[in-house]
Scaffold this motif. Sequence first.
Motif, PDB file in Angstrom:
ATOM      1  N   GLU A   7       0.828  -1.204   0.000  1.00 39.68           N
ATOM      2  CA  GLU A   7       0.000   0.000   0.000  1.00 39.68           C
ATOM      3  C   GLU A   7       0.864   1.257   0.000  1.00 39.68           C
ATOM      4  O   GLU A   7       0.599   2.206  -0.734  1.00 39.68           O
ATOM      5  CB  GLU A   7      -0.949   0.020   1.211  1.00 39.68           C
ATOM      6  CG  GLU A   7      -2.069  -0.992   1.140  1.00 39.68           C
ATOM      7  CD  GLU A   7      -1.691  -2.333   1.763  1.00 39.68           C
ATOM      8  OE1 GLU A   7      -0.479  -2.621   1.917  1.00 39.68           O
ATOM      9  OE2 GLU A   7      -2.604  -3.100   2.081  1.00 39.68           O
ATOM     10  N   PHE A  36       1.195   4.048  -2.959  1.00 45.84           N
ATOM     11  CA  PHE A  36       1.037   5.473  -2.659  1.00 45.84           C
ATOM     12  C   PHE A  36       2.236   6.268  -3.173  1.00 45.84           C
ATOM     13  O   PHE A  36       2.076   7.323  -3.793  1.00 45.84           O
ATOM     14  CB  PHE A  36       0.865   5.689  -1.152  1.00 45.84           C
ATOM     15  CG  PHE A  36       1.014   7.122  -0.736  1.00 45.84           C
ATOM     16  CD1 PHE A  36       0.112   8.086  -1.151  1.00 45.84           C
ATOM     17  CD2 PHE A  36       2.072   7.520   0.068  1.00 45.84           C
ATOM     18  CE1 PHE A  36       0.251   9.420  -0.781  1.00 45.84           C
ATOM     19  CE2 PHE A  36       2.221   8.843   0.454  1.00 45.84           C
ATOM     20  CZ  PHE A  36       1.316   9.795   0.028  1.00 45.84           C
ATOM     21  N   GLN A  49      -6.746  10.070  -1.031  1.00 45.46           N
ATOM     22  CA  GLN A  49      -7.332   8.907  -0.348  1.00 45.46           C
ATOM     23  C   GLN A  49      -6.246   8.071   0.325  1.00 45.46           C
ATOM     24  O   GLN A  49      -6.440   7.579   1.439  1.00 45.46           O
ATOM     25  CB  GLN A  49      -8.132   8.065  -1.334  1.00 45.46           C
ATOM     26  CG  GLN A  49      -9.400   8.740  -1.795  1.00 45.46           C
ATOM     27  CD  GLN A  49     -10.087   8.009  -2.939  1.00 45.46           C
ATOM     28  OE1 GLN A  49      -9.502   7.149  -3.593  1.00 45.46           O
ATOM     29  NE2 GLN A  49     -11.335   8.376  -3.192  1.00 45.46           N
ATOM     30  N   TYR A  50      -5.109   7.917  -0.345  1.00 47.63           N
ATOM     31  CA  TYR A  50      -3.984   7.207   0.267  1.00 47.63           C
ATOM     32  C   TYR A  50      -3.501   7.941   1.521  1.00 47.63           C
ATOM     33  O   TYR A  50      -3.184   7.305   2.531  1.00 47.63           O
ATOM     34  CB  TYR A  50      -2.811   7.077  -0.711  1.00 47.63           C
ATOM     35  CG  TYR A  50      -2.825   5.853  -1.580  1.00 47.63           C
ATOM     36  CD1 TYR A  50      -2.806   4.572  -1.041  1.00 47.63           C
ATOM     37  CD2 TYR A  50      -2.816   5.979  -2.958  1.00 47.63           C
ATOM     38  CE1 TYR A  50      -2.792   3.458  -1.843  1.00 47.63           C
ATOM     39  CE2 TYR A  50      -2.802   4.858  -3.781  1.00 47.63           C
ATOM     40  CZ  TYR A  50      -2.791   3.600  -3.217  1.00 47.63           C
ATOM     41  OH  TYR A  50      -2.775   2.492  -4.024  1.00 47.63           O
ATOM     42  N   SER A  85      -5.948   6.999   4.223  1.00 49.04           N
ATOM     43  CA  SER A  85      -5.941   5.594   4.629  1.00 49.04           C
ATOM     44  C   SER A  85      -4.634   5.193   5.308  1.00 49.04           C
ATOM     45  O   SER A  85      -4.630   4.325   6.180  1.00 49.04           O
ATOM     46  CB  SER A  85      -6.228   4.676   3.447  1.00 49.04           C
ATOM     47  OG  SER A  85      -5.153   4.692   2.540  1.00 49.04           O
ATOM     48  N   LEU A  86      -3.521   5.827   4.930  1.00 48.02           N
ATOM     49  CA  LEU A  86      -2.229   5.508   5.555  1.00 48.02           C
ATOM     50  C   LEU A  86      -1.953   6.357   6.796  1.00 48.02           C
ATOM     51  O   LEU A  86      -0.890   6.246   7.397  1.00 48.02           O
ATOM     52  CB  LEU A  86      -1.096   5.678   4.538  1.00 48.02           C
ATOM     53  CG  LEU A  86      -1.102   4.674   3.385  1.00 48.02           C
ATOM     54  CD1 LEU A  86      -0.047   5.047   2.354  1.00 48.02           C
ATOM     55  CD2 LEU A  86      -0.885   3.265   3.900  1.00 48.02           C
TER      56      LEU A  86
END
Length: 159
Positions: free
Chosen positions: A78, A82, A104-105, A108-109
């Motif tokens: 992931e 990214f 969005q990354y 989410s990260l």
Amino acid sequence: MPKGGARAVSGPAPDPNALRRNRPSDKAGWTTLPAEGRHGGPPAWPLSEMTDREFELWRDLWAKPQAVAWEALDQGYEVALFVRALAHAEQPDAKVDLQRIVRQYLDSLGLSVQGMLRNRWKIGPAAEVATSPEPAAEPAPRRPSARDRLRVVPRDEGA
């Protein structure tokens, strides 16, 4: 777009300092990440050939506090995806859709404030560096909160 109903990220993000802490969603608790970040070099790059810019981003990201959680959750792919998307999104001719994916990354990260809250991550206090033996200053007096001003009144005293 679906009408009505809850969304995955609808509503306010969790707040570790909220006065009401008895919600069922709070049972998971919060993870405190070390302020000094992850120690050691970055893991091996899991995708095809890495560009120089991707290497800079990869090395920088794996030194952040969030990298401790990524490592525990085995999120190397992931993070690599990214990094690749971010390197492309930095280009002057990058498409808006790619920039949206990068955003969005970030969430989410846990690289944005909202992402940190949604992941229930907080960064611990920074390690103090002793440079001189000066005495610590007295902490400023704490302002009373609304909760401090409340007191219990016995039944016979209230009438």
